[in-house]
Design a protein around this motif. Structure first.
Motif, short mmCIF file in Angstrom:
data_model
loop_
_atom_site.label_atom_id
_atom_site.label_comp_id
_atom_site.label_asym_id
_atom_site.label_seq_id
_atom_site.Cartn_x
_atom_site.Cartn_y
_atom_site.Cartn_z
N ILE A 134 -30.46 -26.97 -61.80
CA ILE A 134 -31.66 -27.27 -61.00
C ILE A 134 -32.83 -27.40 -61.96
N VAL A 135 -33.53 -28.53 -61.87
CA VAL A 135 -34.66 -28.79 -62.75
C VAL A 135 -35.91 -29.00 -61.90
N HIS A 136 -36.96 -28.24 -62.23
CA HIS A 136 -38.27 -28.42 -61.59
C HIS A 136 -39.15 -29.19 -62.56
N ALA A 137 -39.80 -30.23 -62.06
CA ALA A 137 -40.71 -31.03 -62.87
C ALA A 137 -41.90 -31.42 -62.01
N SER A 138 -43.00 -31.73 -62.68
CA SER A 138 -44.20 -32.18 -61.96
C SER A 138 -44.78 -33.39 -62.66
N LEU A 139 -45.33 -34.27 -61.87
CA LEU A 139 -46.14 -35.37 -62.40
C LEU A 139 -47.58 -35.07 -62.02
N LYS A 140 -48.47 -35.16 -63.00
CA LYS A 140 -49.89 -34.89 -62.74
C LYS A 140 -50.55 -36.13 -62.14
N ARG A 141 -51.37 -35.88 -61.15
CA ARG A 141 -52.07 -36.95 -60.46
C ARG A 141 -53.12 -37.57 -61.39
N ASP A 182 -26.73 -39.48 -64.96
CA ASP A 182 -27.77 -38.51 -64.62
C ASP A 182 -27.19 -37.33 -63.85
N GLY A 183 -26.16 -37.57 -63.07
CA GLY A 183 -25.53 -36.51 -62.28
C GLY A 183 -26.38 -36.03 -61.12
N LEU A 184 -27.28 -36.87 -60.61
CA LEU A 184 -28.15 -36.47 -59.50
C LEU A 184 -27.33 -36.23 -58.23
N GLN A 185 -27.52 -35.05 -57.62
CA GLN A 185 -26.82 -34.69 -56.39
C GLN A 185 -27.77 -34.52 -55.22
N HIS A 186 -28.99 -34.07 -55.51
CA HIS A 186 -29.99 -33.85 -54.46
C HIS A 186 -31.36 -33.86 -55.12
N ALA A 187 -32.36 -34.28 -54.37
CA ALA A 187 -33.73 -34.27 -54.90
C ALA A 187 -34.70 -34.01 -53.76
N SER A 188 -35.80 -33.34 -54.09
CA SER A 188 -36.88 -33.15 -53.12
C SER A 188 -38.20 -33.29 -53.86
N ALA A 189 -39.25 -33.56 -53.08
CA ALA A 189 -40.58 -33.74 -53.66
C ALA A 189 -41.61 -33.13 -52.73
N ALA A 248 -29.63 -30.98 -69.04
CA ALA A 248 -30.14 -31.26 -67.70
C ALA A 248 -31.63 -31.62 -67.72
N VAL A 249 -32.42 -30.92 -68.51
CA VAL A 249 -33.85 -31.22 -68.58
C VAL A 249 -34.07 -32.61 -69.16
N GLY A 250 -33.30 -32.96 -70.18
CA GLY A 250 -33.41 -34.29 -70.78
C GLY A 250 -32.99 -35.38 -69.81
N ARG A 251 -31.92 -35.15 -69.06
CA ARG A 251 -31.47 -36.14 -68.07
C ARG A 251 -32.51 -36.30 -66.97
N ALA A 252 -33.09 -35.19 -66.53
CA ALA A 252 -34.13 -35.26 -65.48
C ALA A 252 -35.34 -36.02 -66.00
N HIS A 253 -35.75 -35.73 -67.24
CA HIS A 253 -36.91 -36.43 -67.81
C HIS A 253 -36.65 -37.93 -67.90
N SER A 254 -35.47 -38.31 -68.34
CA SER A 254 -35.13 -39.73 -68.44
C SER A 254 -35.19 -40.41 -67.07
N LEU A 255 -34.64 -39.76 -66.06
CA LEU A 255 -34.66 -40.32 -64.70
C LEU A 255 -36.08 -40.43 -64.17
N ILE A 256 -36.87 -39.38 -64.32
CA ILE A 256 -38.25 -39.41 -63.82
C ILE A 256 -39.06 -40.46 -64.56
N SER A 257 -38.83 -40.61 -65.86
CA SER A 257 -39.53 -41.64 -66.63
C SER A 257 -39.20 -43.04 -66.14
N ARG A 258 -37.92 -43.30 -65.86
CA ARG A 258 -37.52 -44.60 -65.32
C ARG A 258 -38.21 -44.86 -63.99
N CYS A 259 -38.25 -43.84 -63.14
CA CYS A 259 -38.89 -43.98 -61.83
C CYS A 259 -40.39 -44.26 -61.98
#
Length: 104
Positions: free
Chosen positions: A3-10, A37-44, A68-79
């Motif tokens: 489980i990875v928690h990340a934030s994007l600053k407004r 990426d292995g994404l199984q679930h996401a919430s925001a 996991a943190v690196g994979r999450a960062h890569s996915l969030i960056s693409r998004c």
């Protein structure tokens, strides 16, 4: 499961979040997720100064890279690069801090 928690600053703290921001952020994660990426679930959850993301990723062997943190960062960056909402409303994700998981 990792489980990875990340934030994007407004870009403009204090700006009112659009009602659909959380759903659009999760939709972007699913639209740009790759099997590796292995994404199984996401919430925001949008807040006045950021949007918090919680990603549930399949666990891998600890020696695999990226972790996991690196994979999450890569996915969030693409998004962030491809989602008009995320690109317009939020700053790009900061690189993850380097961590050393070796036993001492």
């Amino acid at each position: 499961m990792d489980i990875v928690h990340a934030s994007l600053k407004r870009r403009q703290p204090g700006a009112t979040a659009e009602a659909s921001e959380a759903a659009e952020a999760v939709d972007a994660l699913w639209a740009h997720a790759e099997p590796a990426d292995g994404l199984q679930h996401a919430s925001a959850q949008p807040a006045s100064d950021r949007i918090d993301l919680l990603l549930y990723l399949l666990s891998r062997d600890p020696s695999d890279r990226p972790d996991a943190v690196g994979r999450a960062h890569s996915l969030i960056s693409r998004c962030h690069r491809t989602s008009p909402l995320l690109h317009r409303s939020y700053l790009p994700p900061e690189p993850p801090e380097a961590t050393d998981h070796t036993a001492r």
